[in-house]
Design an enzyme around this catalytic site. Structure first.
Site, mmCIF file in Angstrom:
data_model
loop_
_atom_site.group_PDB
_atom_site.id
_atom_site.type_symbol
_atom_site.label_atom_id
_atom_site.label_comp_id
_atom_site.label_asym_id
_atom_site.label_seq_id
_atom_site.Cartn_x
_atom_site.Cartn_y
_atom_site.Cartn_z
ATOM 1 N N GLU A 2 29.912 -11.315 28.670
ATOM 2 C CA GLU A 2 29.557 -9.969 28.221
ATOM 3 C C GLU A 2 29.141 -9.961 26.754
ATOM 4 O OE1 GLU A 2 33.095 -9.349 31.142
ATOM 5 O OE2 GLU A 2 32.281 -10.930 29.856
ATOM 6 N N CYS A 11 37.596 -8.792 30.858
ATOM 7 C CA CYS A 11 38.981 -9.062 30.464
ATOM 8 C C CYS A 11 39.523 -7.928 29.604
ATOM 9 C CB CYS A 11 39.079 -10.403 29.740
ATOM 10 S SG CYS A 11 38.146 -10.493 28.197
ATOM 11 N N THR A 29 37.661 -48.499 53.605
ATOM 12 C CA THR A 29 37.460 -48.257 52.180
ATOM 13 C C THR A 29 37.367 -49.534 51.358
ATOM 14 O OG1 THR A 29 39.851 -48.131 51.785
ATOM 15 C CG2 THR A 29 38.710 -46.085 52.348
ATOM 16 N N MET A 47 37.353 -54.260 51.881
ATOM 17 C CA MET A 47 37.567 -55.427 52.715
ATOM 18 C C MET A 47 39.053 -55.800 52.689
ATOM 19 S SD MET A 47 34.521 -55.853 53.735
ATOM 20 C CE MET A 47 34.662 -57.418 54.603
ATOM 21 N N ALA A 48 39.465 -56.661 53.576
ATOM 22 C CA ALA A 48 40.874 -57.073 53.637
ATOM 23 C C ALA A 48 41.331 -57.700 52.326
ATOM 24 C CB ALA A 48 41.087 -58.044 54.792
ATOM 25 N N ARG A 91 30.882 -40.582 32.679
ATOM 26 C CA ARG A 91 29.952 -41.429 31.938
ATOM 27 C C ARG A 91 28.600 -40.722 31.829
ATOM 28 N NH1 ARG A 91 33.506 -44.906 34.472
ATOM 29 N NH2 ARG A 91 32.458 -45.057 36.481
#
Length: 377
Positions: A57, A80, A166, A168-169, A212
């Site tokens: 405002e 406000c 998500t 690899m082993a 970043r």
């Protein structure tokens, strides 16, 4: 609430579009836009840029000048009514002698809700509210959640292959998703007050959890680097495994180390604070509900969980996540890959966590799915 004209819709839509410009800068303050209209023409407009600076405002009234007298103000959130870092916007509208105010929604804070409109009414200024309210609410889910429940709005970001793996082993996971998806994650961080991760992510993935600037893509055209606020990095380290030489501590922005006990054997950088949070009942792990309550008391209303399956699964299984953001890459990684989340076994389908999908789109070569958890009760 009264009927609204097509002109009213047009000007409120403009106010909402202005509010969106503060999407990555206003946190933890709400994103708000304002348009001042006299005789069917916009004479002033503005939006809230960042905490400590003028509200929407104020900018709109400054642009309107003397033309604000007798005008209608369209604002996405009730003006406000209290003194904070800036004076009350309701009083500024009274001083400018606007004749009418239309608010998309009333203030969600039950302690002050409606008071701004009362100040206007006492000065003879008429008002309406409820125009495009759902659009306005979508601007500030975190602010609304904090005001109504004293808890933050929690998003959980996960990335996986099409078969739900998500990593690899052996732990290799860089990179499952595309550069475009990783840029999108930078935007998620930029809109968040805090980013939560676990100690494993910091130790094994060398996670930094910061925004970043060079990776923000097209956002760099719209925002100066100094305007993008770094989220507070919240690291759950219940076993005190972290040390100051890790990569995350080389970036000088605030870090909260969440622990059971304070450890003073190491010299931490000045921006690192150790915070004590109790263990969950009958557990050796941090009480995640207490953690979210603590973050809320610090004014952090938008929180992003960006961690592995163990911590993400703990938040989800305890019904502490509001929104899931899942990136799926066009890869199949096989049976031995690490699963999406670690959660207690579900015996009956009725016990499964249910979600409502809100958006699916391509981000680079990957699928991004956004869904809201439908918590029982």
């Amino acid at each position: 609430m009264s009927d609204f004209s097509q002109q009213d819709y047009k000007f409120m839509q403009r106010a909402i579009s202005l509010a969106k410009r503060g999407h990555f800068t206003t946190s933890p303050n709400p994103r708000v836009g304002c348009v001042i209209v006299l005789n069917g023409e916009i004479v002033g407009e503005g939006f809230h840029h960042k905490t400590g600076q003028g509200h929407a405002e104020v900018y709109a009234l400054k642009q309107a000048g003397i033309k604000a007298k007798g005008a209608t103000a369209y604002v996405t959130l009730e003006p406000c009514s209290h003194y904070g870092l800036t004076p009350p916007c309701a009083e500024a509208l009274v001083k400018a002698q606007v004749s009418h105010v239309i608010a998309a929604m009333v203030d969600p804070n039950p302690k002050v809700s409606g008071r701004g409109l009362e100040i206007l009414a006492a000065a003879g200024i008429t008002s309406q509210f409820g125009l495009l309210e759902q659009d306005a609410r979508a601007l500030n889910p975190g602010f609304i959640r904090l005001m109504t429940t004293q808890l933050p709005y929690v998003r959980c970001k996960l990335a996986a292959s099409l078969d739900g793996k998500t990593a690899m082993a052996n732990g290799e996971s860089q990179w499952i998703t595309s550069a475009e998806a990783r840029t999108d994650v930078q935007r998620l961080r930029a809109q968040s007050c805090a980013v939560i991760c676990g100690a494993d992510s910091v130790i094994f993935d060398q996670a930094r959890m910061n925004v970043r600037w060079h990776a923000l893509g097209e956002l760099k055209r719209d925002y100066a680097e100094a305007d993008i606020r770094q989220p507070i990095r919240v690291i759950i380290d219940g076993q005190n495994r972290l040390s100051p030489d890790l990569a995350i501590f080389q970036e000088a922005s605030k870090i909260l180390l969440i622990r059971h006990t304070i450890e003073n054997d190491q010299l931490w950088p000045h921006f690192v604070e150790q915070v004590l949070i109790d263990k969950a009942e009958n557990s050796e792990h941090i009480n995640l509900s207490l953690l979210l309550m603590y973050l809320a008391k610090q004014g952090m209303n938008d929180v992003l969980i960006e961690s592995g399956g163990q911590l993400s699964g703990a938040f989800i299984s305890q019904d502490l996540v509001d929104e899931l953001i899942l990136y799926q890459a066009p890869k199949l990684m096989g049976n031995d890959g690490k699963g999406l989340v670690n959660m207690p076994a579900v015996v009956q389908l009725s016990e499964a966590k249910n979600l409502e999908i809100k958006d699916i789109r391509m981000v680079g070569k990957d699928i991004r799915l956004m869904a809201i958890f439908k918590h029982k009760g």
